[in-house]
Design a protein around this motif. Structure first.
Motif, PDB file in Angstrom:
ATOM      1  N   ALA A 111      47.245  37.680  34.786  1.00 38.41           N
ATOM      2  CA  ALA A 111      47.035  37.493  36.448  1.00 38.41           C
ATOM      3  C   ALA A 111      45.748  36.170  36.432  1.00 38.41           C
ATOM      4  N   SER A 112      44.719  36.260  35.682  1.00 38.02           N
ATOM      5  CA  SER A 112      43.526  35.537  35.649  1.00 38.02           C
ATOM      6  C   SER A 112      43.600  34.383  34.791  1.00 38.02           C
ATOM      7  N   LEU A 113      44.047  34.136  34.147  1.00 39.46           N
ATOM      8  CA  LEU A 113      45.248  33.246  33.625  1.00 39.46           C
ATOM      9  C   LEU A 113      45.688  31.808  34.332  1.00 39.46           C
ATOM     10  N   ARG A 114      46.672  32.715  35.386  1.00 37.57           N
ATOM     11  CA  ARG A 114      47.494  32.055  35.319  1.00 37.57           C
ATOM     12  C   ARG A 114      46.780  31.790  37.285  1.00 37.57           C
ATOM     13  N   GLU A 115      45.557  32.749  37.554  1.00 37.24           N
ATOM     14  CA  GLU A 115      45.202  31.941  38.459  1.00 37.24           C
ATOM     15  C   GLU A 115      44.335  30.581  38.236  1.00 37.24           C
ATOM     16  N   ALA A 116      44.081  30.803  37.002  1.00 36.92           N
ATOM     17  CA  ALA A 116      43.452  29.477  36.458  1.00 36.92           C
ATOM     18  C   ALA A 116      43.954  27.971  36.281  1.00 36.92           C
ATOM     19  N   ARG A 117      45.387  28.567  35.565  1.00 37.25           N
ATOM     20  CA  ARG A 117      45.535  27.467  35.743  1.00 37.25           C
ATOM     21  C   ARG A 117      47.017  26.607  37.126  1.00 37.25           C
ATOM     22  N   LEU A 118      46.835  27.915  37.918  1.00 35.42           N
ATOM     23  CA  LEU A 118      47.072  27.187  39.098  1.00 35.42           C
ATOM     24  C   LEU A 118      45.723  26.451  39.994  1.00 35.42           C
ATOM     25  N   GLY A 119      44.886  27.226  39.157  1.00 30.60           N
ATOM     26  CA  GLY A 119      43.208  26.189  39.928  1.00 30.60           C
ATOM     27  C   GLY A 119      43.397  24.675  38.890  1.00 30.60           C
TER      28      GLY A 119
ATOM     29  N   THR B 197      49.375  24.735  45.613  1.00 24.25           N
ATOM     30  CA  THR B 197      49.416  25.532  44.469  1.00 24.25           C
ATOM     31  C   THR B 197      48.033  26.629  45.075  1.00 24.25           C
ATOM     32  N   GLN B 198      47.238  26.107  45.570  1.00 30.23           N
ATOM     33  CA  GLN B 198      45.579  26.736  45.972  1.00 30.23           C
ATOM     34  C   GLN B 198      45.351  28.542  46.309  1.00 30.23           C
ATOM     35  N   ILE B 199      47.704  28.156  47.534  1.00 29.07           N
ATOM     36  CA  ILE B 199      48.133  29.695  47.608  1.00 29.07           C
ATOM     37  C   ILE B 199      48.407  30.108  46.819  1.00 29.07           C
ATOM     38  N   GLU B 200      49.051  29.492  45.676  1.00 28.20           N
ATOM     39  CA  GLU B 200      49.893  30.736  44.321  1.00 28.20           C
ATOM     40  C   GLU B 200      48.159  31.139  43.693  1.00 28.20           C
ATOM     41  N   ALA B 201      47.757  30.243  43.481  1.00 25.24           N
ATOM     42  CA  ALA B 201      46.554  30.516  42.864  1.00 25.24           C
ATOM     43  C   ALA B 201      46.344  31.925  43.881  1.00 25.24           C
ATOM     44  N   GLN B 202      45.079  31.892  44.613  1.00 28.39           N
ATOM     45  CA  GLN B 202      45.149  32.827  46.128  1.00 28.39           C
ATOM     46  C   GLN B 202      46.795  34.241  45.480  1.00 28.39           C
ATOM     47  N   GLN B 203      47.368  34.141  45.329  1.00 30.74           N
ATOM     48  CA  GLN B 203      48.295  35.054  44.980  1.00 30.74           C
ATOM     49  C   GLN B 203      48.332  36.093  43.624  1.00 30.74           C
ATOM     50  N   ALA B 204      47.265  34.814  42.967  1.00 31.95           N
ATOM     51  CA  ALA B 204      47.041  35.312  41.564  1.00 31.95           C
ATOM     52  C   ALA B 204      45.529  35.960  41.474  1.00 31.95           C
ATOM     53  N   ARG B 205      45.012  36.046  42.487  1.00 35.29           N
ATOM     54  CA  ARG B 205      43.933  36.757  42.236  1.00 35.29           C
ATOM     55  C   ARG B 205      44.337  37.231  42.689  1.00 35.29           C
ATOM     56  N   LEU B 206      44.671  37.560  43.713  1.00 37.19           N
ATOM     57  CA  LEU B 206      45.276  39.516  44.607  1.00 37.19           C
ATOM     58  C   LEU B 206      45.141  40.272  43.249  1.00 37.19           C
ATOM     59  N   GLU B 207      46.267  40.021  43.042  1.00 39.19           N
ATOM     60  CA  GLU B 207      47.073  40.568  41.995  1.00 39.19           C
ATOM     61  C   GLU B 207      46.008  41.118  40.918  1.00 39.19           C
ATOM     62  N   ALA B 208      45.260  40.159  40.200  1.00 42.32           N
ATOM     63  CA  ALA B 208      44.054  40.451  39.489  1.00 42.32           C
ATOM     64  C   ALA B 208      43.271  41.371  40.511  1.00 42.32           C
ATOM     65  N   VAL B 209      42.937  41.455  40.517  1.00 47.75           N
ATOM     66  CA  VAL B 209      41.985  42.648  42.295  1.00 47.75           C
ATOM     67  C   VAL B 209      42.586  43.366  41.651  1.00 47.75           C
ATOM     68  N   GLN B 210      43.972  43.900  42.139  1.00 47.54           N
ATOM     69  CA  GLN B 210      44.854  44.998  42.117  1.00 47.54           C
ATOM     70  C   GLN B 210      44.486  45.488  40.811  1.00 47.54           C
TER      71      GLN B 210
ATOM     72  N   GLN C  76      39.186  40.071  51.137  1.00 50.08           N
ATOM     73  CA  GLN C  76      38.449  39.085  51.397  1.00 50.08           C
ATOM     74  C   GLN C  76      39.482  37.956  51.227  1.00 50.08           C
ATOM     75  N   VAL C  77      40.545  38.175  50.048  1.00 54.45           N
ATOM     76  CA  VAL C  77      41.061  36.986  49.145  1.00 54.45           C
ATOM     77  C   VAL C  77      42.422  37.198  49.930  1.00 54.45           C
ATOM     78  N   LEU C  78      42.740  38.053  50.621  1.00 56.58           N
ATOM     79  CA  LEU C  78      43.755  37.511  51.958  1.00 56.58           C
ATOM     80  C   LEU C  78      43.340  36.156  53.129  1.00 56.58           C
ATOM     81  N   ALA C  79      42.119  37.299  52.942  1.00 61.76           N
ATOM     82  CA  ALA C  79      41.664  36.234  54.280  1.00 61.76           C
ATOM     83  C   ALA C  79      41.384  34.560  53.344  1.00 61.76           C
ATOM     84  N   GLN C  80      41.375  34.340  52.907  1.00 62.66           N
ATOM     85  CA  GLN C  80      41.176  32.793  51.351  1.00 62.66           C
ATOM     86  C   GLN C  80      43.006  32.256  51.984  1.00 62.66           C
ATOM     87  N   LYS C  81      43.534  33.174  51.090  1.00 58.89           N
ATOM     88  CA  LYS C  81      44.790  33.175  51.291  1.00 58.89           C
ATOM     89  C   LYS C  81      45.374  32.234  52.757  1.00 58.89           C
ATOM     90  N   SER C  82      45.002  33.448  54.011  1.00 58.57           N
ATOM     91  CA  SER C  82      45.345  32.906  54.873  1.00 58.57           C
ATOM     92  C   SER C  82      44.991  31.467  55.998  1.00 58.57           C
TER      93      SER C  82
END
Length: 478
Positions: free
Chosen positions: A159-167, A308-321, A373-379
Protein backbone atom coordinates in the motif's frame (compact mmCIF):
# COMPACT_ATOMS: atom_id res chain seq x y z
CA UNK A 1 19.22 24.41 -31.41
CA UNK A 2 19.21 20.62 -31.53
CA UNK A 3 19.25 18.27 -28.60
CA UNK A 4 18.71 14.76 -27.43
CA UNK A 5 17.61 16.54 -24.26
CA UNK A 6 17.96 15.44 -20.66
CA UNK A 7 14.43 15.17 -19.41
CA UNK A 8 13.30 14.07 -16.01
CA UNK A 9 10.01 12.70 -17.27
CA UNK A 10 11.37 9.53 -18.98
CA UNK A 11 13.56 8.81 -15.93
CA UNK A 12 10.81 9.00 -13.38
CA UNK A 13 8.44 7.12 -15.66
CA UNK A 14 10.92 4.28 -15.86
CA UNK A 15 11.05 4.14 -12.07
CA UNK A 16 7.32 4.41 -11.67
CA UNK A 17 6.39 1.83 -14.28
CA UNK A 18 8.57 -0.93 -12.83
CA UNK A 19 6.12 -3.61 -11.77
CA UNK A 20 2.94 -1.51 -11.70
CA UNK A 21 0.05 -0.58 -13.93
CA UNK A 22 -0.93 2.43 -11.84
CA UNK A 23 1.08 4.94 -13.89
CA UNK A 24 0.89 4.83 -17.69
CA UNK A 25 3.06 6.96 -19.95
CA UNK A 26 0.12 7.84 -22.20
CA UNK A 27 -1.74 9.22 -19.19
CA UNK A 28 1.11 11.46 -18.06
CA UNK A 29 2.34 13.04 -21.29
CA UNK A 30 1.11 16.43 -22.41
CA UNK A 31 -0.98 15.90 -25.51
CA UNK A 32 -0.92 17.97 -28.73
CA UNK A 33 -3.31 20.88 -28.65
CA UNK A 34 -5.41 21.46 -31.74
CA UNK A 35 -5.56 25.14 -30.83
CA UNK A 36 -1.87 25.68 -30.10
CA UNK A 37 -0.92 23.62 -33.15
CA UNK A 38 -2.41 26.41 -35.27
CA UNK A 39 0.08 28.91 -33.86
CA UNK A 40 2.92 29.07 -36.40
CA UNK A 41 6.54 29.64 -35.47
CA UNK A 42 8.45 31.43 -38.21
CA UNK A 43 11.67 29.63 -39.15
CA UNK A 44 14.87 31.19 -40.46
CA UNK A 45 13.50 31.18 -44.01
CA UNK A 46 10.53 33.31 -42.91
CA UNK A 47 8.14 30.41 -43.53
CA UNK A 48 5.50 29.62 -40.92
CA UNK A 49 5.95 26.16 -39.43
CA UNK A 50 2.60 25.24 -37.90
CA UNK A 51 2.72 23.42 -34.60
CA UNK A 52 6.54 23.59 -34.29
CA UNK A 53 6.55 24.63 -30.64
CA UNK A 54 3.49 22.61 -29.64
CA UNK A 55 5.11 19.39 -30.87
CA UNK A 56 8.41 20.02 -29.04
CA UNK A 57 7.29 21.57 -25.78
CA UNK A 58 8.90 18.80 -23.73
CA UNK A 59 12.34 19.84 -25.02
CA UNK A 60 12.16 23.16 -23.25
CA UNK A 61 12.49 22.16 -19.63
CA UNK A 62 14.95 23.51 -17.07
CA UNK A 63 18.10 21.40 -17.19
CA UNK A 64 17.61 20.16 -20.77
CA UNK A 65 20.31 20.47 -23.42
CA UNK A 66 18.05 22.79 -25.41
CA UNK A 67 17.86 25.20 -22.48
CA UNK A 68 21.60 24.89 -21.84
CA UNK A 69 22.43 25.76 -25.45
CA UNK A 70 19.90 28.58 -25.66
CA UNK A 71 21.69 31.87 -25.02
CA UNK A 72 19.48 34.81 -25.93
CA UNK A 73 16.18 34.96 -27.82
CA UNK A 74 16.26 36.47 -31.33
CA UNK A 75 15.44 39.99 -30.18
CA UNK A 76 15.44 41.34 -33.73
CA UNK A 77 12.59 38.99 -34.79
CA UNK A 78 10.93 37.38 -31.79
CA UNK A 79 8.31 34.76 -32.54
CA UNK A 80 5.79 33.38 -30.11
CA UNK A 81 7.59 30.02 -30.20
CA UNK A 82 10.88 31.66 -29.20
CA UNK A 83 9.17 33.44 -26.31
CA UNK A 84 7.53 30.22 -25.12
CA UNK A 85 10.75 28.21 -25.30
CA UNK A 86 12.97 30.68 -23.47
CA UNK A 87 10.34 31.38 -20.81
CA UNK A 88 9.85 27.69 -20.06
CA UNK A 89 13.62 27.30 -19.62
CA UNK A 90 13.47 29.85 -16.80
CA UNK A 91 10.05 28.97 -15.39
CA UNK A 92 10.17 28.68 -11.57
CA UNK A 93 6.86 26.81 -11.61
CA UNK A 94 8.29 24.17 -13.92
CA UNK A 95 11.51 23.87 -11.93
CA UNK A 96 9.47 23.35 -8.76
CA UNK A 97 7.32 20.71 -10.48
CA UNK A 98 10.40 18.84 -11.74
CA UNK A 99 11.92 18.86 -8.26
CA UNK A 100 8.65 17.49 -6.83
CA UNK A 101 8.66 14.70 -9.42
CA UNK A 102 12.26 13.87 -8.52
CA UNK A 103 11.35 13.64 -4.84
CA UNK A 104 8.39 11.38 -5.61
CA UNK A 105 10.55 9.12 -7.79
CA UNK A 106 12.88 8.68 -4.79
CA UNK A 107 9.85 7.68 -2.70
CA UNK A 108 8.98 5.03 -5.29
CA UNK A 109 12.53 3.67 -5.13
CA UNK A 110 12.37 3.52 -1.31
CA UNK A 111 9.03 1.73 -1.47
CA UNK A 112 10.45 -0.90 -3.84
CA UNK A 113 13.51 -1.39 -1.65
CA UNK A 114 11.27 -2.06 1.37
CA UNK A 115 9.89 -5.17 -0.35
CA UNK A 116 13.25 -6.93 -0.33
CA UNK A 117 15.49 -8.26 2.48
CA UNK A 118 17.89 -5.93 4.21
CA UNK A 119 21.45 -7.05 4.84
CA UNK A 120 23.88 -5.88 7.51
CA UNK A 121 27.40 -6.65 8.61
CA UNK A 122 28.96 -6.06 12.03
CA UNK A 123 32.37 -6.15 13.67
CA UNK A 124 32.83 -5.89 17.42
CA UNK A 125 35.83 -5.89 19.71
CA UNK A 126 35.81 -6.10 23.50
CA UNK A 127 38.42 -6.26 26.23
CA UNK A 128 37.87 -7.27 29.87
CA UNK A 129 40.05 -7.62 33.01
CA UNK A 130 39.20 -8.87 36.47
CA UNK A 131 40.68 -6.91 39.36
CA UNK A 132 40.89 -9.80 41.81
CA UNK A 133 43.53 -12.21 43.04
CA UNK A 134 43.66 -14.04 39.69
CA UNK A 135 44.01 -10.88 37.65
CA UNK A 136 42.64 -12.65 34.55
CA UNK A 137 41.93 -10.72 31.35
CA UNK A 138 40.53 -11.43 27.91
CA UNK A 139 39.90 -9.91 24.50
CA UNK A 140 37.29 -10.84 21.95
CA UNK A 141 37.04 -9.97 18.23
CA UNK A 142 33.90 -10.97 16.39
CA UNK A 143 32.40 -10.51 12.93
CA UNK A 144 28.91 -11.37 11.65
CA UNK A 145 26.65 -11.03 8.61
CA UNK A 146 22.88 -10.90 9.01
CA UNK A 147 19.70 -10.58 6.98
CA UNK A 148 16.18 -9.57 7.95
CA UNK A 149 13.02 -9.75 5.88
CA UNK A 150 9.45 -8.82 6.63
CA UNK A 151 7.50 -11.78 5.31
CA UNK A 152 3.95 -10.57 5.93
CA UNK A 153 2.55 -7.22 7.02
CA UNK A 154 -1.10 -7.32 5.91
CA UNK A 155 -0.30 -5.27 2.77
CA UNK A 156 1.34 -2.31 4.50
CA UNK A 157 4.41 -2.14 2.25
CA UNK A 158 2.48 -2.73 -0.97
CA UNK A 159 0.00 0.00 0.00
CA UNK A 160 2.86 2.40 0.77
CA UNK A 161 4.48 1.59 -2.57
CA UNK A 162 1.18 2.18 -4.36
CA UNK A 163 0.85 5.50 -2.55
CA UNK A 164 4.35 6.49 -3.67
CA UNK A 165 3.63 5.56 -7.28
CA UNK A 166 0.39 7.49 -7.26
CA UNK A 167 2.25 10.43 -5.72
CA UNK A 168 4.69 10.25 -8.62
CA UNK A 169 1.79 10.18 -11.07
CA UNK A 170 0.32 13.27 -9.39
CA UNK A 171 3.70 15.03 -9.50
CA UNK A 172 4.02 14.36 -13.23
CA UNK A 173 0.51 15.64 -13.82
CA UNK A 174 1.47 18.69 -11.76
CA UNK A 175 4.47 19.13 -14.04
CA UNK A 176 2.10 19.24 -17.00
CA UNK A 177 -0.07 21.79 -15.23
CA UNK A 178 3.03 23.90 -14.52
CA UNK A 179 3.76 23.91 -18.25
CA UNK A 180 0.21 25.07 -18.94
CA UNK A 181 0.46 27.90 -16.40
CA UNK A 182 3.85 28.99 -17.75
CA UNK A 183 2.49 28.98 -21.29
CA UNK A 184 -0.55 30.95 -20.15
CA UNK A 185 1.67 33.63 -18.56
CA UNK A 186 3.97 34.05 -21.54
CA UNK A 187 0.95 34.13 -23.85
CA UNK A 188 -0.41 36.99 -21.76
CA UNK A 189 2.84 38.94 -21.90
CA UNK A 190 3.41 38.30 -25.59
CA UNK A 191 -0.23 39.17 -26.35
CA UNK A 192 0.08 42.45 -24.47
CA UNK A 193 3.22 43.24 -26.45
CA UNK A 194 1.47 42.45 -29.74
CA UNK A 195 -1.43 44.68 -28.74
CA UNK A 196 0.96 47.49 -27.83
CA UNK A 197 2.89 47.10 -31.09
CA UNK A 198 -0.31 47.06 -33.12
CA UNK A 199 -1.67 50.09 -31.27
CA UNK A 200 1.57 51.93 -32.01
CA UNK A 201 1.37 50.99 -35.71
CA UNK A 202 -2.25 52.12 -35.89
CA UNK A 203 -1.44 55.39 -34.10
CA UNK A 204 1.51 55.99 -36.44
CA UNK A 205 -0.69 55.42 -39.49
CA UNK A 206 -3.34 57.72 -38.05
CA UNK A 207 -0.70 60.40 -37.46
CA UNK A 208 0.55 60.02 -41.03
CA UNK A 209 -3.00 60.36 -42.33
CA UNK A 210 -3.58 63.44 -40.17
CA UNK A 211 -0.31 64.90 -41.45
CA UNK A 212 -1.49 64.53 -45.03
CA UNK A 213 -4.81 66.14 -44.19
CA UNK A 214 -3.11 69.05 -42.40
CA UNK A 215 -0.76 69.54 -45.33
CA UNK A 216 -3.67 69.61 -47.76
CA UNK A 217 -5.55 72.14 -45.60
CA UNK A 218 -2.43 74.30 -45.32
CA UNK A 219 -1.94 74.23 -49.10
CA UNK A 220 -5.56 75.19 -49.76
CA UNK A 221 -5.31 78.01 -47.23
CA UNK A 222 -2.12 79.35 -48.81
CA UNK A 223 -3.78 79.16 -52.22
CA UNK A 224 -6.67 81.17 -50.73
CA UNK A 225 -9.18 78.48 -51.63
CA UNK A 226 -9.47 77.08 -48.11
CA UNK A 227 -10.67 78.69 -44.93
CA UNK A 228 -8.71 79.41 -41.78
CA UNK A 229 -11.05 77.21 -39.74
CA UNK A 230 -10.30 74.22 -41.98
CA UNK A 231 -6.56 74.70 -41.45
CA UNK A 232 -6.98 74.98 -37.68
CA UNK A 233 -9.25 71.94 -37.50
CA UNK A 234 -6.71 69.90 -39.47
CA UNK A 235 -3.88 71.04 -37.19
CA UNK A 236 -5.97 70.14 -34.11
CA UNK A 237 -6.63 66.66 -35.53
CA UNK A 238 -2.89 66.26 -36.20
CA UNK A 239 -2.02 67.30 -32.65
CA UNK A 240 -4.55 64.78 -31.29
CA UNK A 241 -3.12 62.03 -33.51
CA UNK A 242 0.41 62.88 -32.32
CA UNK A 243 -0.75 62.68 -28.70
CA UNK A 244 -2.26 59.24 -29.32
CA UNK A 245 0.96 58.10 -30.99
CA UNK A 246 3.03 59.26 -28.00
CA UNK A 247 0.76 57.41 -25.60
CA UNK A 248 0.94 54.28 -27.77
CA UNK A 249 4.73 54.58 -27.74
CA UNK A 250 4.69 54.58 -23.95
CA UNK A 251 2.42 51.54 -23.89
CA UNK A 252 4.76 49.70 -26.25
CA UNK A 253 7.80 50.44 -24.11
CA UNK A 254 6.03 49.14 -21.00
CA UNK A 255 4.89 45.91 -22.67
CA UNK A 256 8.29 45.41 -24.32
CA UNK A 257 10.09 45.80 -21.00
CA UNK A 258 7.83 43.29 -19.25
CA UNK A 259 8.32 40.69 -21.98
CA UNK A 260 12.09 41.19 -22.12
CA UNK A 261 12.37 40.78 -18.35
CA UNK A 262 10.28 37.58 -18.48
CA UNK A 263 12.72 36.22 -21.08
CA UNK A 264 15.70 37.04 -18.86
CA UNK A 265 16.98 40.02 -20.84
CA UNK A 266 17.92 43.55 -19.86
CA UNK A 267 14.95 45.87 -19.60
CA UNK A 268 16.49 48.30 -22.11
CA UNK A 269 16.96 45.53 -24.72
CA UNK A 270 15.49 46.61 -28.08
CA UNK A 271 12.85 44.23 -29.37
CA UNK A 272 11.08 43.64 -32.65
CA UNK A 273 8.26 41.15 -33.03
CA UNK A 274 7.96 38.78 -35.96
CA UNK A 275 4.95 39.05 -38.22
CA UNK A 276 1.98 37.89 -36.21
CA UNK A 277 -1.01 38.55 -38.47
CA UNK A 278 -0.95 34.96 -39.80
CA UNK A 279 -1.64 33.64 -36.29
CA UNK A 280 -4.95 35.48 -36.11
CA UNK A 281 -6.49 33.86 -39.17
CA UNK A 282 -9.66 31.99 -38.17
CA UNK A 283 -9.65 28.22 -38.53
CA UNK A 284 -11.68 26.39 -41.10
CA UNK A 285 -14.18 25.12 -38.55
CA UNK A 286 -15.09 25.68 -34.92
CA UNK A 287 -13.94 22.90 -32.56
CA UNK A 288 -16.72 20.80 -31.09
CA UNK A 289 -17.34 21.94 -27.51
CA UNK A 290 -18.71 18.59 -26.31
CA UNK A 291 -15.58 16.77 -27.50
CA UNK A 292 -13.30 19.34 -25.90
CA UNK A 293 -15.17 19.08 -22.60
CA UNK A 294 -14.85 15.30 -22.51
CA UNK A 295 -11.14 15.51 -23.29
CA UNK A 296 -10.52 18.27 -20.75
CA UNK A 297 -12.33 16.48 -17.93
CA UNK A 298 -10.46 13.27 -18.73
CA UNK A 299 -6.93 14.51 -19.34
CA UNK A 300 -6.43 18.00 -17.93
CA UNK A 301 -3.21 17.82 -15.85
CA UNK A 302 -4.74 19.66 -12.92
CA UNK A 303 -7.68 17.24 -12.70
CA UNK A 304 -5.46 14.19 -13.23
CA UNK A 305 -3.19 15.33 -10.42
CA UNK A 306 -6.10 15.72 -7.99
CA UNK A 307 -7.68 12.41 -8.94
CA UNK A 308 -4.35 10.68 -8.45
CA UNK A 309 -3.89 12.37 -5.07
CA UNK A 310 -7.29 11.01 -4.00
CA UNK A 311 -6.20 7.50 -4.99
CA UNK A 312 -2.95 8.03 -3.09
CA UNK A 313 -4.92 8.98 0.01
CA UNK A 314 -6.91 5.75 -0.33
CA UNK A 315 -3.65 3.80 -0.53
CA UNK A 316 -2.41 5.68 2.53
CA UNK A 317 -5.58 4.67 4.38
CA UNK A 318 -4.96 1.01 3.53
CA UNK A 319 -1.38 1.32 4.77
CA UNK A 320 -2.54 2.79 8.08
CA UNK A 321 -5.09 0.00 8.50
CA UNK A 322 -2.44 -2.64 7.78
CA UNK A 323 0.02 -0.97 10.14
CA UNK A 324 -2.35 -1.58 13.05
CA UNK A 325 -2.51 -5.34 12.38
CA UNK A 326 1.17 -6.15 12.92
CA UNK A 327 3.78 -8.02 10.87
CA UNK A 328 5.76 -11.24 10.64
CA UNK A 329 9.50 -11.05 9.93
CA UNK A 330 12.43 -13.42 9.82
CA UNK A 331 16.05 -12.66 10.65
CA UNK A 332 19.23 -14.71 10.52
CA UNK A 333 22.90 -14.07 11.14
CA UNK A 334 26.16 -15.98 11.11
CA UNK A 335 29.62 -15.05 12.32
CA UNK A 336 32.74 -15.97 14.10
CA UNK A 337 34.57 -14.71 17.21
CA UNK A 338 38.08 -15.16 18.50
CA UNK A 339 39.13 -14.94 22.12
CA UNK A 340 42.51 -14.16 23.63
CA UNK A 341 43.30 -14.35 27.31
CA UNK A 342 43.27 -16.59 30.36
CA UNK A 343 40.07 -18.31 29.29
CA UNK A 344 41.76 -19.65 26.22
CA UNK A 345 41.83 -18.74 22.59
CA UNK A 346 40.35 -19.97 19.37
CA UNK A 347 37.69 -19.32 16.77
CA UNK A 348 34.11 -19.81 17.88
CA UNK A 349 31.43 -19.91 15.10
CA UNK A 350 28.05 -18.34 15.90
CA UNK A 351 24.68 -18.62 14.19
CA UNK A 352 21.32 -17.11 14.97
CA UNK A 353 17.84 -17.32 13.43
CA UNK A 354 14.53 -15.89 14.57
CA UNK A 355 10.94 -15.70 13.40
CA UNK A 356 9.23 -12.70 14.97
CA UNK A 357 5.52 -11.89 14.99
CA UNK A 358 4.79 -8.33 16.06
CA UNK A 359 1.21 -7.46 17.01
CA UNK A 360 0.48 -3.94 18.29
CA UNK A 361 -1.58 -3.81 21.46
CA UNK A 362 -3.74 -1.03 22.85
CA UNK A 363 -3.27 1.16 19.74
CA UNK A 364 -6.86 1.33 18.57
CA UNK A 365 -7.25 5.01 19.38
CA UNK A 366 -4.02 5.88 17.55
CA UNK A 367 -5.05 3.90 14.47
CA UNK A 368 -8.50 5.49 14.44
CA UNK A 369 -6.99 8.97 14.72
CA UNK A 370 -4.64 8.29 11.81
CA UNK A 371 -7.49 6.95 9.70
CA UNK A 372 -9.62 9.98 10.50
CA UNK A 373 -6.76 12.25 9.47
CA UNK A 374 -6.32 10.47 6.13
CA UNK A 375 -10.07 10.46 5.47
CA UNK A 376 -10.24 14.20 6.13
CA UNK A 377 -7.36 14.82 3.71
CA UNK A 378 -9.08 12.64 1.11
CA UNK A 379 -12.35 14.53 1.56
CA UNK A 380 -10.52 17.84 1.12
CA UNK A 381 -8.96 16.59 -2.12
CA UNK A 382 -12.36 15.46 -3.39
CA UNK A 383 -13.80 18.91 -2.72
CA UNK A 384 -10.80 20.50 -4.44
CA UNK A 385 -11.31 18.19 -7.44
CA UNK A 386 -14.93 19.27 -7.77
CA UNK A 387 -13.92 22.94 -7.58
CA UNK A 388 -11.20 22.42 -10.18
CA UNK A 389 -13.60 20.53 -12.45
CA UNK A 390 -16.03 23.44 -12.39
CA UNK A 391 -13.24 25.94 -13.06
CA UNK A 392 -11.90 23.93 -16.01
CA UNK A 393 -15.40 23.55 -17.43
CA UNK A 394 -16.06 27.28 -17.01
CA UNK A 395 -12.75 28.29 -18.61
CA UNK A 396 -13.39 25.95 -21.53
CA UNK A 397 -16.89 27.31 -22.05
CA UNK A 398 -15.73 30.93 -21.90
CA UNK A 399 -12.83 30.27 -24.28
CA UNK A 400 -15.13 28.52 -26.74
CA UNK A 401 -17.63 31.38 -26.65
CA UNK A 402 -14.80 33.90 -27.03
CA UNK A 403 -13.53 32.01 -30.07
CA UNK A 404 -16.99 32.04 -31.64
CA UNK A 405 -17.44 35.76 -30.93
CA UNK A 406 -13.95 36.70 -32.09
CA UNK A 407 -14.41 34.89 -35.43
CA UNK A 408 -17.51 36.93 -36.15
CA UNK A 409 -15.90 40.13 -34.87
CA UNK A 410 -12.84 39.62 -37.07
CA UNK A 411 -14.94 39.25 -40.20
CA UNK A 412 -17.02 42.30 -39.25
CA UNK A 413 -13.90 44.37 -38.50
CA UNK A 414 -12.43 43.56 -41.91
CA UNK A 415 -15.60 44.75 -43.61
CA UNK A 416 -15.59 47.86 -41.40
CA UNK A 417 -11.97 48.65 -42.30
CA UNK A 418 -12.62 48.26 -46.02
CA UNK A 419 -15.67 50.53 -45.80
CA UNK A 420 -13.86 53.15 -43.68
CA UNK A 421 -10.86 53.17 -46.01
CA UNK A 422 -13.12 53.69 -49.03
CA UNK A 423 -15.00 56.49 -47.27
CA UNK A 424 -11.76 58.24 -46.36
CA UNK A 425 -10.43 58.08 -49.90
CA UNK A 426 -13.66 59.55 -51.25
CA UNK A 427 -13.68 62.33 -48.62
CA UNK A 428 -10.02 63.09 -49.31
CA UNK A 429 -10.65 63.30 -53.05
CA UNK A 430 -13.69 65.52 -52.56
CA UNK A 431 -11.75 67.88 -50.30
CA UNK A 432 -8.83 68.15 -52.71
CA UNK A 433 -11.28 68.80 -55.52
CA UNK A 434 -12.78 71.61 -53.49
CA UNK A 435 -16.25 70.12 -53.20
CA UNK A 436 -15.89 68.52 -49.78
CA UNK A 437 -15.79 70.02 -46.30
CA UNK A 438 -12.97 69.66 -43.79
CA UNK A 439 -15.35 68.30 -41.17
CA UNK A 440 -16.38 65.54 -43.57
CA UNK A 441 -12.72 64.62 -44.14
CA UNK A 442 -11.88 64.66 -40.43
CA UNK A 443 -14.85 62.44 -39.64
CA UNK A 444 -13.74 59.96 -42.30
CA UNK A 445 -10.19 60.14 -40.98
CA UNK A 446 -11.34 59.41 -37.42
CA UNK A 447 -13.54 56.55 -38.61
CA UNK A 448 -10.59 55.02 -40.48
CA UNK A 449 -8.33 55.19 -37.42
CA UNK A 450 -11.05 53.64 -35.28
CA UNK A 451 -11.61 50.85 -37.84
CA UNK A 452 -7.90 50.05 -37.83
CA UNK A 453 -7.88 49.77 -34.04
CA UNK A 454 -10.96 47.56 -34.05
CA UNK A 455 -9.45 45.22 -36.63
CA UNK A 456 -6.28 44.84 -34.56
CA UNK A 457 -8.37 44.22 -31.45
CA UNK A 458 -10.39 41.57 -33.29
CA UNK A 459 -7.21 39.88 -34.53
CA UNK A 460 -5.75 39.74 -31.01
CA UNK A 461 -9.04 38.48 -29.60
CA UNK A 462 -9.07 35.71 -32.20
CA UNK A 463 -5.51 34.66 -31.38
CA UNK A 464 -6.10 34.78 -27.62
CA UNK A 465 -9.35 32.84 -27.87
CA UNK A 466 -7.75 30.06 -29.91
CA UNK A 467 -4.77 29.64 -27.63
CA UNK A 468 -6.82 29.97 -24.44
CA UNK A 469 -9.15 27.24 -25.72
CA UNK A 470 -6.18 24.92 -26.15
CA UNK A 471 -4.89 25.73 -22.67
CA UNK A 472 -8.33 25.31 -21.11
CA UNK A 473 -8.54 21.86 -22.69
CA UNK A 474 -5.32 20.97 -20.87
CA UNK A 475 -3.23 20.22 -23.94
CA UNK A 476 -0.04 22.16 -24.58
CA UNK A 477 2.50 19.85 -26.15
CA UNK A 478 3.50 16.37 -27.18
Amino acid sequence: MTTAGWRLQPLVLALALAGTAQVRADDLRLRPSAMLAQVPVVDHDEKPVTGHWAQQADRWQPGSDACASATNPPWERLTLGDALAHTLCKSPLLRQAIAEAAAQSANVALGEIALWPSWNAGIDYSSARNFNSSGSSGRTLGASVGVSWALFDFGQRSASLREARLGLSAALAGQGNAVLESVREVMRLYGETVVAASALDAATEAEATATQTAAAAQARHEAQVGSQIDRLQAQTALAQATLERVRAQGGWETARGNLVLALGGDIEQPLRLAEWAAWARPGTELPDLATLRREALAQHPRLRALRTQIEAQQARLEAVQAQGKGSVSVSASAGSSRNWGAAGSGNIPTTNAALVASIPLFNRNETQAQQAQVLAQKSAREAELETARREVDSQLWQAHQSLLTSRQSLLASERLLASADGAYRVAQGRYRAGVGAMLELLNAQSALANARRQRVTAQIDQLNARTQLGLAAGRAGR
